[in-house]
Write an enzyme that holds these catalytic residues in place. Structure first.
Site, short mmCIF file in Angstrom:
data_model
loop_
_atom_site.label_atom_id
_atom_site.label_comp_id
_atom_site.label_asym_id
_atom_site.label_seq_id
_atom_site.Cartn_x
_atom_site.Cartn_y
_atom_site.Cartn_z
N HIS A 429 0.83 -1.20 0.00
CA HIS A 429 0.00 0.00 0.00
C HIS A 429 0.87 1.25 0.00
O HIS A 429 2.04 1.23 0.39
CB HIS A 429 -0.94 0.02 1.21
CG HIS A 429 -0.27 0.46 2.49
ND1 HIS A 429 -0.17 1.79 2.86
CD2 HIS A 429 0.34 -0.25 3.47
CE1 HIS A 429 0.47 1.88 4.01
NE2 HIS A 429 0.79 0.65 4.41
N CYS A 430 0.26 2.34 -0.45
CA CYS A 430 0.86 3.67 -0.34
C CYS A 430 -0.21 4.56 0.31
O CYS A 430 -0.95 4.10 1.18
CB CYS A 430 1.30 4.19 -1.70
SG CYS A 430 -0.03 4.30 -2.92
N ARG A 431 -0.28 5.80 -0.09
CA ARG A 431 -1.30 6.67 0.48
C ARG A 431 -2.66 6.46 -0.16
O ARG A 431 -3.67 6.36 0.52
CB ARG A 431 -0.88 8.14 0.34
CG ARG A 431 -1.88 9.14 0.90
CD ARG A 431 -1.37 10.57 0.79
NE ARG A 431 -2.36 11.52 1.29
CZ ARG A 431 -3.34 12.04 0.56
NH1 ARG A 431 -3.47 11.69 -0.72
NH2 ARG A 431 -4.19 12.89 1.07
#
Length: 470
Positions: A429-431
């Site tokens: 995941h990222c933002r």
């Protein structure tokens, strides 16, 4: 007087042409390497481009001053201020003229006065524009990377991108002093910056193309601190990680890039999907698939990296830059010219060729990955069925993150894959889910089973799932 604005949306870069209509003499301020648009406008208006003007040694695009000088005979005007005059080393075949603070470039009735505004870089020049045919007062300033709409140029690039130790704080002090002098301009003076929203040369650039001194005094956060210490704390806090290609740009812009006439034009290749997969597996090549995240995830040629165009293409090509590898791009044929322009402006002359999107359908083996909701991933995390990988930047991680997640910022991922294991799927995941899609393609190419967390950390927080800052 004539004044017009050019904007490269891919790199959020602005350049300008100013000319005296009485004499037909023109100057281009901070031109990009693709100079055709300047030449076209000059031809249409009946101008002769006499000056190619640099505000500073750019880190985020290939300067076009040398290309413009070679093609039109223009003289390059550059800064002689700052430590080692910025380090310029021009080719002897070029017409060049160094400038000191208060020196003037004359274009018929128009004049550009050099104003030394160090901070973003030690040599940085802004250029005050006066139309002598209308009056003897300046109407505006080309501020380059000194002042943007709603922001100012970051002073930490020399330290972070080039490794000049201690230059970030020194630059911040210079920038504060430059701003105090600039505030003395009348409020009506216009500001024409070198970048807009999306540039990594600042942390919160506005998308409006121009402003005024008075407006920035009122609303630009960088104008508000009244003492140096507060300003330094403000300006150095929260600056984004500079893209990898900035280091290369600082190097090539000291001397000028290879003339475009010597750069081969990439053409469409007619290979099968299986042949493209073989190309992608060679360590000397980089094959980029520009399709959307959703389409790529359902089936892609093994070995390719997903950089969706236009959404993430330019930014992440720069952040994952590799100037040694041959670059191939899978895209729509009508996009080839724009994609080549982006690479040329970033100095990536190793573009080898293009493949149409239809090549993906000809591959006998495709790779794919799943998108799963934060709640579903959290259940698997708690039962130790997945390993969670966070590819956000260090500042984002320190603010808050998923407990026991592995943290590897996306630009570092290709070199740190050995920190991951193959015994469990990787939930990345990222933002928001965009960077993690690029990470997913990199992980797939190295044999990992991948899950992209839908909506990233934003959705994780919105679902009130467990987070920590420890």
């Amino acid at each position: 007087m004539y004044l017009t604005y050019f904007y490269d949306s891919a790199l959020a870069q602005a350049s300008y042409m100013v000319a005296c209509q009485a004499t037909g003499e023109a100057a281009v301020i901070d031109p990009s390497r693709n100079i055709e648009e300047y030449v076209k406008v000059a031809r249409e208006q009946g101008f002769q481009i006499r000056a190619a003007v640099e505000t500073h040694i750019h880190a985020d695009f290939v300067s076009g001053v040398t290309e413009l000088a070679r093609r039109t005979g223009a003289t390059i005007y550059y800064s002689l201020e700052g430590a080692d005059n910025g380090g310029y080393d021009w080719d002897d075949s070029l017409s060049v003229h160094g400038l000191r603070d208060q020196d003037i470039i004359h274009l018929g009735n128009v004049q550009l006065k050099a104003i030394h505004t160090p901070g973003h870089t030690p040599e940085h020049m802004s250029y005050e524009l006066t139309d002598g045919a209308a009056g003897d007062k300046p109407m505006g300033v080309f501020t380059g990377d000194f002042i943007f709409v709603g922001d100012v140029g970051r002073p930490d690039l020399l330290e972070k991108s080039v490794g000049v130790k201690g230059s970030a704080e020194q630059g911040a002090r210079q920038l504060f002093a430059s701003l105090q002098k600039f505030k003395q301009y009348s409020d009506y003076i216009q500001i024409w910056p070198g970048h807009g929203s999306g540039s990594a040369c600042g942390k919160s650039l506005g998308s409006v193309p121009a402003s005024t001194v008075g407006y920035e005094k009122l609303f630009n956060p960088a104008f508000q601190p009244t003492n140096e210490a507060d300003f330094i704390d403000f300006i150095l806090d929260g600056q984004p990680e500079p893209p990898a290609y900035f280091t290369k740009m600082k190097e090539v812009n000291r001397t000028g890039m290879t003339p475009l006439s010597k750069v081969s034009t990439a053409v469409e290749w007619y290979l099968t999907g299986n042949e493209v997969a073989k190309l992608a597996k060679e360590i000397t090549n980089l094959v980029i698939d520009t399709r959307s995240i959703e389409v790529y995830s359902r089936g892609s040629i093994p070995g390719t990296i997903n950089l969706p165009y236009p959404d993430l293409f330019a930014e992440w090509l720069g952040r994952l830059a590799n100037y040694e590898k041959g670059i191939f791009i899978i895209a729509e044929p009508h996009q080839y010219a724009d994609l080549r322009k982006i690479l040329i402006n970033m100095g990536m002359d190793n573009l080898q060729g293009f493949f149409p999107l239809s090549v993906v359908k000809t591959a006998t083996k495709l790779q794919s990955y799943d998108h799963q909701s934060p709640k579903n991933v959290d259940k698997k995390r708690k039962s130790a069925q997945v390993q969670v990988l966070d590819v956000r930047y260090q500042e984002e991680w320190e603010e808050s993150h998923i407990p026991n997640a592995k943290h590897i910022p996306l630009p570092q991922l290709p070199e740190r894959l050995d920190e991951l294991t193959y015994d469990k799927p990787i939930a990345v995941h990222c933002r928001s889910g965009k960077r993690s899609a690029i990470a997913s393609s990199i992980l797939l190419n190295h044999g990992f089973e991948v899950i992209n967390v839908e909506g990233g950390f934003i959705n994780w927080e919105n679902e009130n799932l467990e987070i920590t800052n420890k």
